[in-house]
Design a protein around this motif. Structure first.
Motif, PDB file in Angstrom:
ATOM      1  N   GLY A 114       0.782  -1.227   0.000  1.00  0.00           N
ATOM      2  CA  GLY A 114       0.000   0.000   0.000  1.00  0.00           C
ATOM      3  C   GLY A 114       0.816   1.281   0.000  1.00  0.00           C
ATOM      4  N   TYR A 115       2.134   1.152   0.081  1.00  0.00           N
ATOM      5  CA  TYR A 115       2.980   2.346   0.083  1.00  0.00           C
ATOM      6  C   TYR A 115       2.950   3.022  -1.285  1.00  0.00           C
ATOM      7  CZ  TYR A 115       4.964   0.917   4.578  1.00  0.00           C
ATOM      8  OH  TYR A 115       5.132   0.578   5.895  1.00  0.00           O
ATOM      9  N   THR A 116       3.091   4.335  -1.264  1.00  0.00           N
ATOM     10  CA  THR A 116       3.068   5.105  -2.498  1.00  0.00           C
ATOM     11  C   THR A 116       4.312   5.980  -2.582  1.00  0.00           C
ATOM     12  OG1 THR A 116       1.697   6.593  -3.835  1.00  0.00           O
ATOM     13  CG2 THR A 116       1.791   7.020  -1.472  1.00  0.00           C
ATOM     14  N   LYS A 117       4.449   6.741  -3.652  1.00  0.00           N
ATOM     15  CA  LYS A 117       5.655   7.536  -3.865  1.00  0.00           C
ATOM     16  C   LYS A 117       5.614   8.826  -3.037  1.00  0.00           C
ATOM     17  CE  LYS A 117       6.946   5.892  -8.464  1.00  0.00           C
ATOM     18  NZ  LYS A 117       7.235   6.279  -9.869  1.00  0.00           N
ATOM     19  N   GLY A 118       6.563   8.924  -2.126  1.00  0.00           N
ATOM     20  CA  GLY A 118       6.744  10.134  -1.342  1.00  0.00           C
ATOM     21  C   GLY A 118       8.128  10.697  -1.606  1.00  0.00           C
ATOM     22  N   MET A 119       8.502  11.692  -0.832  1.00  0.00           N
ATOM     23  CA  MET A 119       9.782  12.351  -1.058  1.00  0.00           C
ATOM     24  C   MET A 119      10.925  11.568  -0.432  1.00  0.00           C
ATOM     25  SD  MET A 119      10.930  16.297  -0.310  1.00  0.00           S
ATOM     26  CE  MET A 119      10.911  16.117   1.472  1.00  0.00           C
ATOM     27  N   VAL A 120      11.930  11.266  -1.242  1.00  0.00           N
ATOM     28  CA  VAL A 120      13.138  10.588  -0.793  1.00  0.00           C
ATOM     29  C   VAL A 120      14.319  11.522  -1.032  1.00  0.00           C
ATOM     30  CG1 VAL A 120      14.688   8.646  -1.183  1.00  0.00           C
ATOM     31  CG2 VAL A 120      12.215   8.299  -1.292  1.00  0.00           C
ATOM     32  N   LEU A 121      15.126  11.731  -0.003  1.00  0.00           N
ATOM     33  CA  LEU A 121      16.331  12.546  -0.158  1.00  0.00           C
ATOM     34  C   LEU A 121      17.447  11.662  -0.694  1.00  0.00           C
ATOM     35  CD1 LEU A 121      16.231  14.697   3.105  1.00  0.00           C
ATOM     36  CD2 LEU A 121      15.341  15.241   0.827  1.00  0.00           C
ATOM     37  N   HIS A 122      18.086  12.128  -1.753  1.00  0.00           N
ATOM     38  CA  HIS A 122      19.090  11.315  -2.437  1.00  0.00           C
ATOM     39  C   HIS A 122      20.272  12.205  -2.811  1.00  0.00           C
ATOM     40  CE1 HIS A 122      20.521   7.912  -4.828  1.00  0.00           C
ATOM     41  NE2 HIS A 122      20.746   8.753  -5.827  1.00  0.00           N
ATOM     42  N   TYR A 123      21.381  12.036  -2.042  1.00  0.00           N
ATOM     43  CA  TYR A 123      22.598  12.806  -2.301  1.00  0.00           C
ATOM     44  C   TYR A 123      22.322  14.315  -2.380  1.00  0.00           C
ATOM     45  CZ  TYR A 123      25.115   8.442  -3.024  1.00  0.00           C
ATOM     46  OH  TYR A 123      25.692   7.185  -2.842  1.00  0.00           O
ATOM     47  N   GLY A 124      21.567  14.795  -1.414  1.00  0.00           N
ATOM     48  CA  GLY A 124      21.338  16.223  -1.306  1.00  0.00           C
ATOM     49  C   GLY A 124      20.206  16.765  -2.149  1.00  0.00           C
ATOM     50  N   LYS A 125      19.549  15.912  -2.914  1.00  0.00           N
ATOM     51  CA  LYS A 125      18.395  16.317  -3.711  1.00  0.00           C
ATOM     52  C   LYS A 125      17.207  15.461  -3.315  1.00  0.00           C
ATOM     53  CE  LYS A 125      21.323  17.648  -7.633  1.00  0.00           C
ATOM     54  NZ  LYS A 125      21.612  17.442  -9.075  1.00  0.00           N
ATOM     55  N   PHE A 126      16.026  15.806  -3.793  1.00  0.00           N
ATOM     56  CA  PHE A 126      14.864  14.986  -3.483  1.00  0.00           C
ATOM     57  C   PHE A 126      14.272  14.419  -4.766  1.00  0.00           C
ATOM     58  CE2 PHE A 126      13.137  19.255  -4.032  1.00  0.00           C
ATOM     59  CZ  PHE A 126      12.014  19.049  -4.814  1.00  0.00           C
ATOM     60  N   LYS A 127      13.671  13.237  -4.633  1.00  0.00           N
ATOM     61  CA  LYS A 127      13.039  12.566  -5.755  1.00  0.00           C
ATOM     62  C   LYS A 127      11.906  11.711  -5.219  1.00  0.00           C
ATOM     63  CE  LYS A 127      15.930   8.409  -5.740  1.00  0.00           C
ATOM     64  NZ  LYS A 127      16.786   7.508  -6.554  1.00  0.00           N
ATOM     65  N   PRO A 128      10.961  11.298  -6.067  1.00  0.00           N
ATOM     66  CA  PRO A 128       9.892  10.406  -5.600  1.00  0.00           C
ATOM     67  C   PRO A 128      10.402   8.981  -5.416  1.00  0.00           C
ATOM     68  CG  PRO A 128       9.629  10.873  -7.939  1.00  0.00           C
ATOM     69  CD  PRO A 128      10.753  11.742  -7.462  1.00  0.00           C
ATOM     70  N   GLY A 129       9.951   8.340  -4.350  1.00  0.00           N
ATOM     71  CA  GLY A 129      10.324   6.962  -4.086  1.00  0.00           C
ATOM     72  C   GLY A 129       9.246   6.284  -3.263  1.00  0.00           C
ATOM     73  N   VAL A 130       8.957   5.024  -3.559  1.00  0.00           N
ATOM     74  CA  VAL A 130       7.921   4.284  -2.833  1.00  0.00           C
ATOM     75  C   VAL A 130       8.300   4.199  -1.350  1.00  0.00           C
ATOM     76  CG1 VAL A 130       6.721   2.070  -2.588  1.00  0.00           C
ATOM     77  CG2 VAL A 130       7.269   2.967  -4.872  1.00  0.00           C
ATOM     78  N   GLY A 131       7.389   4.630  -0.501  1.00  0.00           N
ATOM     79  CA  GLY A 131       7.652   4.630   0.938  1.00  0.00           C
ATOM     80  C   GLY A 131       8.321   5.895   1.428  1.00  0.00           C
ATOM     81  N   GLY A 132       8.471   6.882   0.550  1.00  0.00           N
ATOM     82  CA  GLY A 132       9.151   8.115   0.925  1.00  0.00           C
ATOM     83  C   GLY A 132       8.434   8.884   2.023  1.00  0.00           C
ATOM     84  N   GLY A 133       9.200   9.548   2.857  1.00  0.00           N
ATOM     85  CA  GLY A 133       8.633  10.367   3.926  1.00  0.00           C
ATOM     86  C   GLY A 133       8.696   9.750   5.309  1.00  0.00           C
ATOM     87  N   LEU A 134       9.200   8.510   5.408  1.00  0.00           N
ATOM     88  CA  LEU A 134       9.203   7.847   6.712  1.00  0.00           C
ATOM     89  C   LEU A 134      10.291   8.360   7.645  1.00  0.00           C
ATOM     90  CD1 LEU A 134       8.346   4.109   5.943  1.00  0.00           C
ATOM     91  CD2 LEU A 134       6.837   6.023   6.498  1.00  0.00           C
ATOM     92  N   CYS A 135      11.174   9.229   7.135  1.00  0.00           N
ATOM     93  CA  CYS A 135      12.161   9.849   8.023  1.00  0.00           C
ATOM     94  C   CYS A 135      11.478  10.696   9.096  1.00  0.00           C
ATOM     95  CB  CYS A 135      13.137  10.706   7.229  1.00  0.00           C
ATOM     96  SG  CYS A 135      14.476   9.766   6.463  1.00  0.00           S
ATOM     97  N   GLN A 136      10.294  11.215   8.799  1.00  0.00           N
ATOM     98  CA  GLN A 136       9.585  11.989   9.812  1.00  0.00           C
ATOM     99  C   GLN A 136       9.268  11.129  11.026  1.00  0.00           C
ATOM    100  OE1 GLN A 136       6.246  14.343   8.482  1.00  0.00           O
ATOM    101  NE2 GLN A 136       5.574  14.817  10.557  1.00  0.00           N
ATOM    102  N   LEU A 137       8.966   9.869  10.782  1.00  0.00           N
ATOM    103  CA  LEU A 137       8.654   8.946  11.868  1.00  0.00           C
ATOM    104  C   LEU A 137       9.913   8.564  12.644  1.00  0.00           C
ATOM    105  CD1 LEU A 137       6.660   7.187  13.398  1.00  0.00           C
ATOM    106  CD2 LEU A 137       6.846   5.475  11.560  1.00  0.00           C
TER     107      LEU A 137
END
Length: 289
Positions: A114-137
Motif C-alpha cells: 500500500g505504500y506510495t511515492k513520497g519524497m526521498v532525499l538522495h545525495y542532497g536532492k529529493f526525488k519520488p520513491g515508494v515509501g518516501g517520507g518515513l524519516c519523519q517517523l
C-alpha cells in the motif's frame, strides 16, 4: 568539536554511477538481513494495545509543511505511508534487554503493501520513491528516545542540510535519517523498566510517545552547542553542531550533562540568505526536517 581537513574531505560530494549505488544498496541490505538473524540481540516482537500507565515523553510534528520547490502531493503521499508504518509500530513493547529495530518491524516498503511515492532525499536532492517520507517517523522516535533512559545503539545523521530552517522547534541534527534497511534506528533497553511506543496520526500531526509500566524519576533537556557554519576549500558550506542533554532528578536538580552526538551536514542552499551577515552566527530557529 574538532573539524579538520580530513573530515572535510570525507563530506565532499563524490559522484558515483547508478550501477555502483544500486549494487551498494543490495549489498548492505543483504548484510543487514544476515545480521538480524545471526547476531545475539533480542529484538522486540510484542505489541500491547493497552496503554501503559506512565507517560515518559510525548511529541508531535506537523504533517504538511510547505517546502521550497516541493509539490504538496509529496506531503499527502507521505501521510499515506506514515499511516501504514504507524500500524506496524504502534503499541510495540521494549522489555529489559531487548532491542528495537525500526526496519525489522516495518519491513520493506512496497506498492503491494500500500505504500506510495513520497519524497526521498538522495545525495542532497529529493526525488519520488515508494515509501518516501518515513524519516519523519524515525526523527520523531529518536527525539522522544533522547528524553528517556533508553539507549540509542544505532542512529544515522543527515549528511545533507537540504532545506532552510522554517519554524524549527528542535535543535538542528536531532533527527535520525532512515533508508531500508541499512540505515536503521536501533534502541536498546538497559533498564529494569518496560517501555511502550505509542503512535498516531491526527488531521494535522504525527504524534508519538514513550510510555512505561513504572514511573521514571529522571527528566531530560536536549540542547545544541558549538553550532557553526564553515566554508570548505572545495566550495561548499557545511553546518556543524553538537547535541547534549541535561539530566535532572526527581527534585528537578541537574545531576548530569551528557554528550549525545555531533553533526556535520553539507548545506544545499546559500546560508548567507538565511543568516545575519556572519555565517557562524545563525538566527535562532527550531525544527528538524
Amino acid at each position: 568539536m574538532e573539524w579538520n581537513w580530513r573530515q572535510s574531505q570525507k563530506l565532499k560530494p563524490i559522484k558515483r554511477s547508478k550501477l555502483r549505488i544500486y549494487l551498494g544498496a543490495k549489498y548492505y541490505r543483504l548484510r543487514r538481513i544476515i545480521e538480524w538473524y545471526t547476531d545475539e540481540k533480542k529484538y522486540v516482537s510484542t505489541i500491547d494495545e493497552n496503554l501503559y500507565p506512565y507517560q515518559i515523553k510525548q511529541h508531535q510534528t506537523v504533517l504538511r509543511r510547505q517546502l521550497k520547490d516541493v509539490d504538496m502531493w509529496y506531503q499527502e503521499n507521505k501521510i499515506i505511508n506514515l499511516k501504514i508504518a504507524v500500524k506496524k509500530l504502534n503499541g510495540v513493547v521494549i522489555k529489559p534487554g531487548e532491542t528495537f529495530s525500526y526496519w525489522k518491524l516495518i519491513g520493506r516498503t512496497t506498492k503491494r503493501k500500500g505504500y506510495t511515492k513520497g519524497m526521498v532525499l538522495h545525495y542532497g536532492k529529493f526525488k519520488p520513491g515508494v515509501g518516501g517520507g518515513l524519516c519523519q517517523l524515525s526523527n520523531l522516535i529518536y527525539w522522544n528516545t533522547l528524553h528517556t533512559p533508553l539507549t540509542v545503539t544505532e542512529r544515522h545523521r543527515h549528511s545533507y542540510d537540504v532545506f532552510p530552517d522554517s519554524k524549527r522547534t528542535q535543535p538542528f541534527g536531532s533527527g535520525a535519517t532512515c533508508s531500508y534497511n541499512y540505515l536503521d534506528l536501533q534502541i536498546h533497553n538497559k533498564t529494569t523498566n518496560t517501555f511502550q511506543l505509542c503512535l498516531k496520526l491526527t488531521d494535522d500531526y504525527l504524534v508519538g510517545e514513550w510510555r512505561a509500566l513504572n514511573p521514571e524519576m529522571k527528566l531530560y533537556e536536549v540542547y545544541e552547542k558549538e553550532q557553526k557554519i564553515t566554508h570548505e576549500h572545495w566550495g561548499h558550506y557545511v553546518r556543524h553542531n553538537m547535541i547534549y542533554r541535561k539530566v535532572f532528578n526527581g527534585q528537578n536538580e541537574q545531576i548530569d550533562d551528557e554528550y549525545i552526538t555531533e553533526n556535520h551536514a553539507l548545506m544545499m542552499y546559500n546560508p548567507l540568505l538565511e543568516y545575519d551577515g556572519d555565517v557562524n552566527n545563525p538566527k535562532s530557529s527550531n525544527e528538524t526536517g
